[in-house]
Design a protein around this motif. Structure first.
Motif, PDB file in Angstrom:
ATOM      1  N   ALA A  64     -74.342  86.698  52.305  1.00  0.00           N
ATOM      2  CA  ALA A  64     -74.684  85.737  51.206  1.00  0.00           C
ATOM      3  C   ALA A  64     -73.554  84.849  50.900  1.00  0.00           C
ATOM      4  N   SER A  65     -72.503  85.338  50.552  1.00  0.00           N
ATOM      5  CA  SER A  65     -71.468  84.830  50.157  1.00  0.00           C
ATOM      6  C   SER A  65     -70.822  83.902  51.343  1.00  0.00           C
ATOM      7  N   GLU A  66     -70.859  84.454  52.560  1.00  0.00           N
ATOM      8  CA  GLU A  66     -70.548  83.608  53.636  1.00  0.00           C
ATOM      9  C   GLU A  66     -71.303  82.465  53.780  1.00  0.00           C
ATOM     10  N   GLU A  67     -72.512  82.356  53.656  1.00  0.00           N
ATOM     11  CA  GLU A  67     -73.524  81.460  53.664  1.00  0.00           C
ATOM     12  C   GLU A  67     -73.138  80.407  52.615  1.00  0.00           C
ATOM     13  N   ALA A  68     -72.742  80.877  51.445  1.00  0.00           N
ATOM     14  CA  ALA A  68     -72.743  80.020  50.217  1.00  0.00           C
ATOM     15  C   ALA A  68     -71.392  79.262  50.570  1.00  0.00           C
ATOM     16  N   ALA A  69     -70.409  80.137  51.048  1.00  0.00           N
ATOM     17  CA  ALA A  69     -69.130  79.182  51.712  1.00  0.00           C
ATOM     18  C   ALA A  69     -69.161  78.243  52.689  1.00  0.00           C
ATOM     19  N   GLU A  70     -70.177  78.430  53.439  1.00  0.00           N
ATOM     20  CA  GLU A  70     -70.407  77.275  54.622  1.00  0.00           C
ATOM     21  C   GLU A  70     -71.085  76.123  53.828  1.00  0.00           C
ATOM     22  N   GLN A  71     -71.933  76.435  52.878  1.00  0.00           N
ATOM     23  CA  GLN A  71     -72.444  75.402  51.890  1.00  0.00           C
ATOM     24  C   GLN A  71     -71.670  74.699  50.890  1.00  0.00           C
ATOM     25  N   GLY A  72     -70.246  75.425  50.871  1.00  0.00           N
ATOM     26  CA  GLY A  72     -69.286  74.804  49.967  1.00  0.00           C
ATOM     27  C   GLY A  72     -69.048  75.307  48.548  1.00  0.00           C
ATOM     28  N   GLY A  92     -81.926  93.633  44.584  1.00  0.00           N
ATOM     29  CA  GLY A  92     -81.619  93.148  45.924  1.00  0.00           C
ATOM     30  C   GLY A  92     -81.380  91.614  46.472  1.00  0.00           C
ATOM     31  N   GLU A  93     -81.923  91.599  47.562  1.00  0.00           N
ATOM     32  CA  GLU A  93     -81.798  90.499  48.563  1.00  0.00           C
ATOM     33  C   GLU A  93     -82.750  89.283  47.598  1.00  0.00           C
ATOM     34  N   PRO A  94     -83.836  89.277  47.306  1.00  0.00           N
ATOM     35  CA  PRO A  94     -84.444  88.269  46.498  1.00  0.00           C
ATOM     36  C   PRO A  94     -83.395  87.604  45.425  1.00  0.00           C
ATOM     37  N   PHE A  95     -82.674  88.531  44.868  1.00  0.00           N
ATOM     38  CA  PHE A  95     -81.578  88.094  43.706  1.00  0.00           C
ATOM     39  C   PHE A  95     -80.703  87.265  44.336  1.00  0.00           C
ATOM     40  N   LEU A  96     -80.227  87.363  45.594  1.00  0.00           N
ATOM     41  CA  LEU A  96     -79.067  86.857  46.363  1.00  0.00           C
ATOM     42  C   LEU A  96     -79.553  85.418  46.549  1.00  0.00           C
ATOM     43  N   ALA A 100     -78.511  81.611  44.920  1.00  0.00           N
ATOM     44  CA  ALA A 100     -78.310  80.454  45.617  1.00  0.00           C
ATOM     45  C   ALA A 100     -79.077  79.104  45.184  1.00  0.00           C
ATOM     46  N   ARG A 101     -80.348  79.440  44.858  1.00  0.00           N
ATOM     47  CA  ARG A 101     -81.141  78.196  44.217  1.00  0.00           C
ATOM     48  C   ARG A 101     -80.722  77.885  42.900  1.00  0.00           C
ATOM     49  N   GLU A 102     -80.162  78.823  41.973  1.00  0.00           N
ATOM     50  CA  GLU A 102     -79.620  78.498  40.743  1.00  0.00           C
ATOM     51  C   GLU A 102     -78.301  77.470  40.952  1.00  0.00           C
ATOM     52  N   LEU A 103     -77.744  77.738  41.876  1.00  0.00           N
ATOM     53  CA  LEU A 103     -76.454  77.070  42.060  1.00  0.00           C
ATOM     54  C   LEU A 103     -76.615  75.706  42.909  1.00  0.00           C
ATOM     55  N   GLY A 104     -78.120  75.349  43.137  1.00  0.00           N
ATOM     56  CA  GLY A 104     -78.323  74.236  43.934  1.00  0.00           C
ATOM     57  C   GLY A 104     -78.005  74.275  45.348  1.00  0.00           C
ATOM     58  N   LEU A 105     -77.984  75.436  45.839  1.00  0.00           N
ATOM     59  CA  LEU A 105     -77.712  75.614  47.448  1.00  0.00           C
ATOM     60  C   LEU A 105     -78.979  75.685  48.084  1.00  0.00           C
ATOM     61  N   GLU A 108     -83.354  78.262  51.240  1.00  0.00           N
ATOM     62  CA  GLU A 108     -84.524  78.740  52.446  1.00  0.00           C
ATOM     63  C   GLU A 108     -83.383  79.228  53.355  1.00  0.00           C
ATOM     64  N   GLU A 109     -82.181  78.633  53.456  1.00  0.00           N
ATOM     65  CA  GLU A 109     -81.109  78.752  54.487  1.00  0.00           C
ATOM     66  C   GLU A 109     -80.559  80.104  54.269  1.00  0.00           C
ATOM     67  N   PHE A 110     -80.347  80.369  52.982  1.00  0.00           N
ATOM     68  CA  PHE A 110     -80.088  81.791  52.579  1.00  0.00           C
ATOM     69  C   PHE A 110     -80.704  82.897  53.203  1.00  0.00           C
ATOM     70  N   ASP A 111     -82.149  82.648  52.947  1.00  0.00           N
ATOM     71  CA  ASP A 111     -83.117  83.575  53.112  1.00  0.00           C
ATOM     72  C   ASP A 111     -83.290  83.770  54.938  1.00  0.00           C
ATOM     73  N   THR A 112     -82.856  82.666  55.452  1.00  0.00           N
ATOM     74  CA  THR A 112     -82.855  82.655  57.122  1.00  0.00           C
ATOM     75  C   THR A 112     -81.400  83.323  57.326  1.00  0.00           C
ATOM     76  N   ALA A 113     -80.660  83.134  56.666  1.00  0.00           N
ATOM     77  CA  ALA A 113     -79.062  83.630  57.120  1.00  0.00           C
ATOM     78  C   ALA A 113     -79.145  85.114  57.037  1.00  0.00           C
ATOM     79  N   LEU A 114     -79.873  85.646  56.028  1.00  0.00           N
ATOM     80  CA  LEU A 114     -79.946  87.110  55.686  1.00  0.00           C
ATOM     81  C   LEU A 114     -80.900  87.691  56.751  1.00  0.00           C
TER      82      LEU A 114
END
Length: 174
Positions: A64-72, A92-96, A100-105, A108-114
């Motif tokens: 998830a943090s790699e996905e966040a890095a991809e989203q800046g 677990g994963e729902p928290f991740l 992402a949602r809280e940070l404005g990322l 849906e893309e996080f969910d898909t990436a996981l």
């Protein structure tokens, strides 16, 4: 147009081997914030993944943090997750995805990436490299070829990192 100024040497690198479900890594982020404030872009901080088996959501958190890095927002995301390791342990994963949602990322893309595992190779490569150089716990710092294990104790580690960074920067300045 040519730039006549001398090429700036690459900043020294501080690799931080981290498990995003690790309370010791959460504590280490205070030191990392201080290092970023002190050195700015003169020291390159790289978050490296070393999810430990005892933390069942750490591998997903690393992806998830790699996905966040991809989203800046890699560092902001890692900090947000580490700040709430207890919630990660519980939810677990729902928290991740929620972080992402809280940070404005793009949650849906996080969910898909996981689900599709697109970042697994990066996490696996980090972990393999960490094992190869002797990382056994988190946080572990590597700077100037020196491995500093913060998993046992973080006492004096920031000072040691600063000593090495100052030496490397002084060597660069000649």
């Amino acid at each position: 147009m040519s730039d006549s100024s001398p090429a700036r040497a690459a900043a020294p690198v501080l690799d931080v081997w981290c498990d995003l479900q690790c309370p010791d890594c959460r504590d280490a982020f205070d030191d990392l914030r201080a290092l970023r404030a002190r050195y700015g872009d003169r020291l390159e901080l790289r978050l490296r993944h070393f999810p430990l088996e005892k933390h069942k959501h750490a591998f997903a958190a690393a992806q998830a943090s790699e996905e966040a890095a991809e989203q800046g927002q890699g560092w902001a995301y890692a900090e947000a997750v580490l700040g709430r390791v207890e919630e990660l342990s519980r939810a677990g994963e729902p928290f991740l995805v929620e972080v992402a949602r809280e940070l404005g990322l793009d949650a849906e893309e996080f969910d898909t990436a996981l689900i599709d595992g697109r970042h697994i190779l990066i996490v696996d490569a980090d972990q393999a490299e960490g094992k190869a150089i002797g990382v056994t716990g988190t946080p572990t710092y590597v700077i100037g070829g020196e491995l500093l294990d913060g998993g046992k104790s973080q006492e004096g580690l920031r000072e040691r990192v600063e000593e090495i960074a100052d030496r490397l920067l002084a060597e660069q300045d000649g």
